[in-house]
Design a protein around this motif. Structure first.
Motif, PDB file in Angstrom:
ATOM      1  N   SER A 178      40.591  42.200  46.818  1.00 42.05           N
ATOM      2  CA  SER A 178      39.526  42.796  47.623  1.00 42.05           C
ATOM      3  C   SER A 178      38.190  42.534  46.944  1.00 42.05           C
ATOM      4  N   GLN A 179      37.118  42.702  47.698  1.00 37.11           N
ATOM      5  CA  GLN A 179      35.786  42.489  47.136  1.00 37.11           C
ATOM      6  C   GLN A 179      35.482  43.510  46.048  1.00 37.11           C
ATOM      7  N   GLU A 180      35.940  44.747  46.240  1.00 43.67           N
ATOM      8  CA  GLU A 180      35.683  45.786  45.243  1.00 43.67           C
ATOM      9  C   GLU A 180      36.396  45.488  43.931  1.00 43.67           C
ATOM     10  N   THR A 181      37.622  44.977  44.022  1.00 45.34           N
ATOM     11  CA  THR A 181      38.342  44.579  42.810  1.00 45.34           C
ATOM     12  C   THR A 181      37.624  43.424  42.130  1.00 45.34           C
ATOM     13  N   ALA A 182      37.143  42.480  42.922  1.00 46.66           N
ATOM     14  CA  ALA A 182      36.399  41.345  42.369  1.00 46.66           C
ATOM     15  C   ALA A 182      35.135  41.823  41.661  1.00 46.66           C
ATOM     16  N   LYS A 237      36.310  52.750  44.748  1.00 46.07           N
ATOM     17  CA  LYS A 237      37.652  53.300  44.932  1.00 46.07           C
ATOM     18  C   LYS A 237      38.719  52.424  44.287  1.00 46.07           C
ATOM     19  N   THR A 238      38.310  51.651  43.288  1.00 45.47           N
ATOM     20  CA  THR A 238      39.231  50.777  42.566  1.00 45.47           C
ATOM     21  C   THR A 238      39.257  51.159  41.091  1.00 45.47           C
ATOM     22  N   GLN A 284      49.674  43.348  41.730  1.00 48.85           N
ATOM     23  CA  GLN A 284      48.863  44.430  41.167  1.00 48.85           C
ATOM     24  C   GLN A 284      48.485  44.217  39.710  1.00 48.85           C
ATOM     25  N   GLN A 285      48.722  43.042  39.176  1.00 47.17           N
ATOM     26  CA  GLN A 285      48.478  42.868  37.748  1.00 47.17           C
ATOM     27  C   GLN A 285      47.919  41.488  37.420  1.00 47.17           C
ATOM     28  N   LYS A 307      46.084  46.242  35.231  1.00 44.39           N
ATOM     29  CA  LYS A 307      46.840  46.758  36.374  1.00 44.39           C
ATOM     30  C   LYS A 307      45.882  47.530  37.272  1.00 44.39           C
ATOM     31  N   TRP A 308      45.724  47.089  38.501  1.00 43.92           N
ATOM     32  CA  TRP A 308      44.720  47.694  39.363  1.00 43.92           C
ATOM     33  C   TRP A 308      45.348  48.569  40.442  1.00 43.92           C
TER      34      TRP A 308
END
Length: 249
Positions: free
Chosen positions: A17-21, A93-94, A41-42, A56-57
């Motif tokens: 996702s963009q937020e994770t990026a 929210k990440t 997830q990792q 781990k996200w």
């Protein structure tokens, strides 16, 4: 395109996702090259000073609460068999839990590939469970996928289901795997007790030998001759649980 923009573009290509990026981009100054996804997830990423780390996200309130739960536990209770806590980061929210990377193969993968499995690591794993129980907690999610086997070492991972002894399962919003969890955990009835972890470990060891029992399977499935590699005490745990289930059926 600037170097920073180019790096973010590359991170966007592998991030879910963009937020994770964006979170990975905020961390990137301390890391070399780009993170490498090893599961949904990792990531594994080489830190400039700390070497390879596992990231781990989690996204969303519930998943983030599980991740925070895990982070709090391993940060406060270090053991050689547990993941080594480094940090936890948040953005929007990440959240990302950062631990030392361990080079190993899961027991689930070894079993899937039908590779010979010996239990020379079992004593170390048992010691880590005793340590966990002495501190008043169950791991709560022991299964082949959560046991990593490396060179002269073993790791027990994924502590997001850790639960205090005496706590009611009904009060815990936990993920349970029907193939390995105790009946109390599956039914969300009763309270957490150490023997439930030992039962899950017993089923895990048998599963690794391609003789995975269902809860109501015939007792012949647990014959010591057909599970010769599994220590007898774990076969006895399975038999005792089987009798208990029949008694209360």
């Amino acid at each position: 395109m600037t170097i920073i923009a180019e790096r973010f573009q590359k991170i966007m290509e592998i991030a879910p996702s963009q937020e994770t990026a964006q979170l990975l981009q905020l961390l990137s100054d301390d890391y070399l090259d780009l993170p490498r996804a090893i599961s949904s997830q990792q990531y594994i990423w080489q830190h400039k000073d700390l070497g390879f780390l596992g990231l781990k996200w989690a996204q969303g309130d519930m998943q983030r609460s599980f991740l925070e739960h895990e982070a709090q536990f391993i940060r406060a209770r270090q053991h050689p068999v547990f993941p080594e806590f480094v940090d936890i980061k948040h953005h929007g929210k990440t959240s990302v839990l950062i631990t030392r990377w361990f080079e190993g193969v899961s027991l689930a993968q070894l079993s899937k590939e039908k590779r010979a499995i010996t239990f020379d690591w079992l004593a170390l794993l048992e010691q880590s469970l005793v340590y966990c129980h002495q501190h008043g907690f169950n791991h709560g999610d022991i299964k082949p996928a959560n046991i990593l086997i490396g060179k002269d070492q073993v790791k027990l991972i994924n502590f997001n289901n850790v639960i205090k002894h005496g706590e009611c399962y009904q009060q815990q919003a936990l993920h349970q795997n029907s193939g390995f969890a105790s009946l109390e955990a599956l039914s969300a009835e009763g309270v957490a007790k150490p023997q439930q972890d030992w039962y899950s470990l017993a089923v895990t060891l048998i599963a690794s030998q391609q003789t995975h029992p269902a809860y109501m399977a015939n007792q012949a499935r647990f014959d010591t001759n057909s599970n010769a590699c599994v220590p007898t005490k774990y076969l006895q745990i399975i038999r005792q649980e089987y009798k208990r289930v029949l008694k209360h059926a």
